[in-house]
Design a protein around this motif. Structure first.
Motif, mmCIF file in Angstrom:
data_model
loop_
_atom_site.group_PDB
_atom_site.id
_atom_site.type_symbol
_atom_site.label_atom_id
_atom_site.label_comp_id
_atom_site.label_asym_id
_atom_site.label_seq_id
_atom_site.Cartn_x
_atom_site.Cartn_y
_atom_site.Cartn_z
ATOM 1 N N TRP A 49 20.781 -6.502 -21.719
ATOM 2 C CA TRP A 49 20.887 -7.558 -20.975
ATOM 3 C C TRP A 49 19.437 -8.725 -20.691
ATOM 4 C CZ3 TRP A 49 24.657 -9.779 -18.405
ATOM 5 C CH2 TRP A 49 24.471 -10.095 -16.857
ATOM 6 N N PRO A 50 19.968 -9.885 -20.592
ATOM 7 C CA PRO A 50 18.619 -10.899 -20.772
ATOM 8 C C PRO A 50 18.341 -11.094 -19.642
ATOM 9 C CG PRO A 50 20.757 -11.826 -21.908
ATOM 10 C CD PRO A 50 20.875 -10.596 -21.127
ATOM 11 N N MET A 51 18.444 -10.824 -18.224
ATOM 12 C CA MET A 51 17.490 -10.807 -16.161
ATOM 13 C C MET A 51 16.196 -9.991 -17.002
ATOM 14 S SD MET A 51 20.466 -10.795 -13.820
ATOM 15 C CE MET A 51 19.429 -11.378 -12.630
ATOM 16 N N TYR A 52 16.313 -8.772 -17.906
ATOM 17 C CA TYR A 52 15.299 -7.846 -17.605
ATOM 18 C C TYR A 52 14.323 -8.319 -18.892
ATOM 19 C CZ TYR A 52 17.859 -4.083 -15.572
ATOM 20 O OH TYR A 52 18.466 -3.426 -14.986
ATOM 21 N N PRO A 53 12.863 -8.071 -18.199
ATOM 22 C CA PRO A 53 11.596 -8.752 -18.509
ATOM 23 C C PRO A 53 11.216 -8.210 -19.699
ATOM 24 C CG PRO A 53 11.388 -8.344 -16.410
ATOM 25 C CD PRO A 53 12.485 -7.634 -16.446
ATOM 26 N N GLY A 54 11.459 -6.558 -19.677
ATOM 27 C CA GLY A 54 11.125 -6.224 -21.213
ATOM 28 C C GLY A 54 12.164 -6.902 -21.930
ATOM 29 N N VAL A 55 12.985 -7.545 -22.042
ATOM 30 C CA VAL A 55 14.378 -7.393 -23.301
ATOM 31 C C VAL A 55 13.868 -9.128 -23.318
ATOM 32 C CG1 VAL A 55 17.145 -8.630 -23.504
ATOM 33 C CG2 VAL A 55 16.146 -6.508 -22.652
ATOM 34 N N LEU A 56 13.302 -9.821 -22.374
ATOM 35 C CA LEU A 56 12.828 -11.353 -22.736
ATOM 36 C C LEU A 56 11.993 -11.187 -23.278
ATOM 37 C CD1 LEU A 56 13.025 -13.131 -18.848
ATOM 38 C CD2 LEU A 56 14.744 -13.039 -21.047
ATOM 39 N N VAL A 57 10.993 -10.173 -23.245
ATOM 40 C CA VAL A 57 9.398 -9.833 -23.691
ATOM 41 C C VAL A 57 9.989 -9.218 -25.601
ATOM 42 C CG1 VAL A 57 7.415 -8.523 -24.131
ATOM 43 C CG2 VAL A 57 7.992 -9.088 -22.207
ATOM 44 N N ALA A 58 10.286 -8.175 -25.693
ATOM 45 C CA ALA A 58 11.194 -7.853 -26.794
ATOM 46 C C ALA A 58 11.778 -9.136 -28.201
ATOM 47 C CB ALA A 58 12.080 -7.128 -26.946
ATOM 48 N N MET A 59 12.356 -10.157 -27.266
ATOM 49 C CA MET A 59 13.165 -11.070 -27.917
ATOM 50 C C MET A 59 12.184 -11.824 -28.172
ATOM 51 S SD MET A 59 16.759 -12.149 -26.411
ATOM 52 C CE MET A 59 16.076 -12.432 -24.340
ATOM 53 N N ALA A 60 10.688 -12.238 -27.935
ATOM 54 C CA ALA A 60 9.644 -13.230 -28.001
ATOM 55 C C ALA A 60 9.395 -12.288 -29.156
ATOM 56 C CB ALA A 60 9.005 -13.613 -26.716
ATOM 57 N N ILE A 61 8.912 -12.017 -28.897
ATOM 58 C CA ILE A 61 8.148 -10.477 -29.795
ATOM 59 C C ILE A 61 8.752 -11.091 -30.869
ATOM 60 C CG2 ILE A 61 6.554 -8.587 -30.219
ATOM 61 C CD1 ILE A 61 6.204 -8.329 -28.072
ATOM 62 N N PHE A 62 9.854 -10.706 -31.955
ATOM 63 C CA PHE A 62 10.966 -10.339 -32.509
ATOM 64 C C PHE A 62 11.518 -11.866 -33.072
ATOM 65 C CE2 PHE A 62 10.673 -5.299 -31.965
ATOM 66 C CZ PHE A 62 10.969 -5.257 -33.715
ATOM 67 N N GLU A 63 11.313 -12.706 -32.444
ATOM 68 C CA GLU A 63 11.349 -13.974 -32.579
ATOM 69 C C GLU A 63 12.617 -14.200 -32.761
ATOM 70 O OE1 GLU A 63 8.959 -15.486 -35.254
ATOM 71 O OE2 GLU A 63 7.001 -15.811 -33.941
ATOM 72 N N MET A 64 13.806 -13.200 -31.895
ATOM 73 C CA MET A 64 15.365 -13.510 -32.288
ATOM 74 C C MET A 64 15.917 -13.776 -31.784
ATOM 75 S SD MET A 64 17.632 -9.890 -32.999
ATOM 76 C CE MET A 64 16.000 -9.144 -33.845
ATOM 77 N N ASP A 65 17.164 -14.539 -31.937
ATOM 78 C CA ASP A 65 17.435 -15.657 -31.051
ATOM 79 C C ASP A 65 18.613 -14.119 -29.623
ATOM 80 O OD1 ASP A 65 19.865 -17.790 -30.733
ATOM 81 O OD2 ASP A 65 21.388 -15.924 -31.089
ATOM 82 N N VAL A 66 19.006 -15.386 -28.968
ATOM 83 C CA VAL A 66 19.611 -13.894 -27.574
ATOM 84 C C VAL A 66 20.574 -13.713 -28.348
ATOM 85 C CG1 VAL A 66 20.485 -14.209 -25.412
ATOM 86 C CG2 VAL A 66 18.512 -15.677 -25.804
ATOM 87 N N ARG A 67 22.016 -14.395 -29.139
ATOM 88 C CA ARG A 67 22.498 -13.522 -29.696
ATOM 89 C C ARG A 67 22.254 -12.482 -30.861
ATOM 90 N NH1 ARG A 67 25.993 -19.740 -31.207
ATOM 91 N NH2 ARG A 67 23.636 -19.564 -32.223
ATOM 92 N N ALA A 68 21.902 -12.924 -31.378
ATOM 93 C CA ALA A 68 21.750 -11.802 -32.544
ATOM 94 C C ALA A 68 21.155 -10.201 -31.695
ATOM 95 C CB ALA A 68 20.720 -12.241 -33.389
ATOM 96 N N PHE A 69 20.292 -10.446 -31.059
ATOM 97 C CA PHE A 69 19.419 -9.231 -30.256
ATOM 98 C C PHE A 69 20.778 -8.696 -29.640
ATOM 99 C CE2 PHE A 69 17.667 -7.312 -26.687
ATOM 100 C CZ PHE A 69 16.376 -6.672 -27.237
ATOM 101 N N VAL A 70 21.060 -9.646 -28.839
ATOM 102 C CA VAL A 70 22.130 -8.638 -28.062
ATOM 103 C C VAL A 70 23.181 -7.670 -29.287
ATOM 104 C CG1 VAL A 70 24.722 -9.234 -26.482
ATOM 105 C CG2 VAL A 70 21.862 -10.229 -25.975
ATOM 106 N N ALA A 71 24.199 -8.585 -29.897
ATOM 107 C CA ALA A 71 25.077 -8.106 -31.167
ATOM 108 C C ALA A 71 23.881 -6.900 -31.601
ATOM 109 C CB ALA A 71 25.176 -8.833 -31.905
ATOM 110 N N THR A 72 23.077 -6.420 -31.809
ATOM 111 C CA THR A 72 21.813 -5.724 -32.173
ATOM 112 C C THR A 72 21.560 -4.677 -31.255
ATOM 113 O OG1 THR A 72 20.917 -7.728 -33.059
ATOM 114 C CG2 THR A 72 19.362 -5.154 -33.157
ATOM 115 N N GLN A 73 21.341 -4.875 -30.050
ATOM 116 C CA GLN A 73 21.377 -4.329 -29.076
ATOM 117 C C GLN A 73 23.021 -3.883 -28.335
ATOM 118 O OE1 GLN A 73 18.643 -3.180 -30.227
ATOM 119 N NE2 GLN A 73 17.492 -3.220 -27.867
#
Length: 327
Positions: A49-73
């Motif tokens: 869920w992109p509202m959580y800071p931990g998710v935002l940090v993980a997306m930034a560190i992995f340099e992953m698109d939001v759609r790819a991140f959500v599809a994976t998780q």
């Protein structure tokens, strides 16, 4: 708890605990079971869920698109729901269905009880309205101010209801829980956890421990799972394991001969890190939940242990499948 879990807030499990107690306590539910249900279902969204800071940090560190991140998780959520239903809810369905909570009056009261939560959520989800009041770039302050305004308005709703019920201008019951031992232990736990996190960040212990673990010569896949798990266990917060362990995990992913792919690595690292956080004795939601229901810590662990194991098994299976497909 699942609905309230959509809104990130410190110690959010404390908001849902009274609803769980009101719904289940009359059926003879044990404190540890109510704690386990409240705690587990409060945390079914934070994997993606992109509202959580931990998710935002993980997306930034992995340099992953939001759609790819959500599809994976995203699959983590149905896995967590299924595990929670299988081990926490299903054995008690018959007992829970004994109480008839139907009726128009019950429905009206339920909507009114939900009004303070809707008020908080509305303010929290529309923080841009408060941006003109704060300096540019103060995103955290904007979110916290939105939450504070929502809490004040929600308290106004509760005050009007208490005043109507009691007929008093200043109802005694409004703040009475703050003076009880249960309320004081929650506040003390909150303060202690926050102080611990500040001291842990200032010590620099976690980055040092992570580097030593990597340099010990253990297999890279084990390190990818163990580093976030240990960081989550020690910090008790998603930002703790994503911010501390994930930079090392990404470094391991790019190491020569590692043969790690981004999505497979993400599933393994985040799943183990999150379960470490769930099992952490300093996780604020865990502390406020067990204190509210006055449940022994070890008994709450026994309630959620099978669910944690299911998620860890899914992490391993998903990692192997994604690795085979090279994603």
């Amino acid at each position: 708890p699942a609905v309230i879990g959509l809104f990130p807030m410190p110690g959010g499990a404390l908001f849902s605990a009274p609803f769980v107690k009101q719904a289940a306590d009359k059926n003879g539910s044990s404190p540890e079971w109510m704690s386990g249900v409240n705690y587990w279902f409060r945390h079914i969204w934070e994997y993606w869920w992109p509202m959580y800071p931990g998710v935002l940090v993980a997306m930034a560190i992995f340099e992953m698109d939001v759609r790819a991140f959500v599809a994976t998780q995203f699959i983590f959520t149905p896995v967590a729901v299924a595990a929670g239903y299988l081990f926490l809810i299903r054995p008690h369905v018959a007992r829970l269905m004994e109480h008839d909570a139907s009726g128009h009056e019950h429905s009206r009261r339920a909507w009114f009880v939900a009004l303070p939560l809707v008020t908080i959520a509305s303010l929290f989800l529309v923080p841009p309205l408060l941006k003109p009041l704060l300096p540019p770039g103060a995103q955290d302050a904007t979110r916290m101010l939105s939450l504070l305004v929502g809490l004040v308005l929600a308290m106004g709703v509760v005050y009007l209801d208490e005043a109507r019920e009691s007929g008093a201008v200043f109802p005694r019951t409004l703040f009475s829980s703050l003076l009880k031992w249960k309320g004081l232990t929650v506040l003390i736990s909150l303060g202690g956890v926050l102080v611990f996190k500040v001291m842990l960040d200032a010590s620099g212990l976690l980055p040092t421990a992570s580097q030593e673990l990597v340099q010990s010569g253990i297999p890279i896949v084990v390190a990818v799972a163990a580093l976030p798990f240990l960081a989550g266990l020690v910090t008790g917060i998603a930002v703790g394991f994503t911010g501390t362990a994930f930079p090392l995990v990404v470094g391991l992913m790019g190491a020569e001969g590692a043969e790690l792919t981004p999505m497979a690595t993400l599933v393994l690292a985040y799943g183990f890190g999150y379960m470490g956080m769930i099992l952490s004795p300093v996780h604020l939601c865990f502390l406020v939940t067990k204190d509210y229901f006055e449940a022994p810590m070890q008994r709450v662990y026994r309630q959620i242990a099978p669910c944690v194991l299911c998620v860890l098994v899914y992490c391993l299976v998903a990692h192997m499948v994604l690795s085979v497909f090279g994603v």
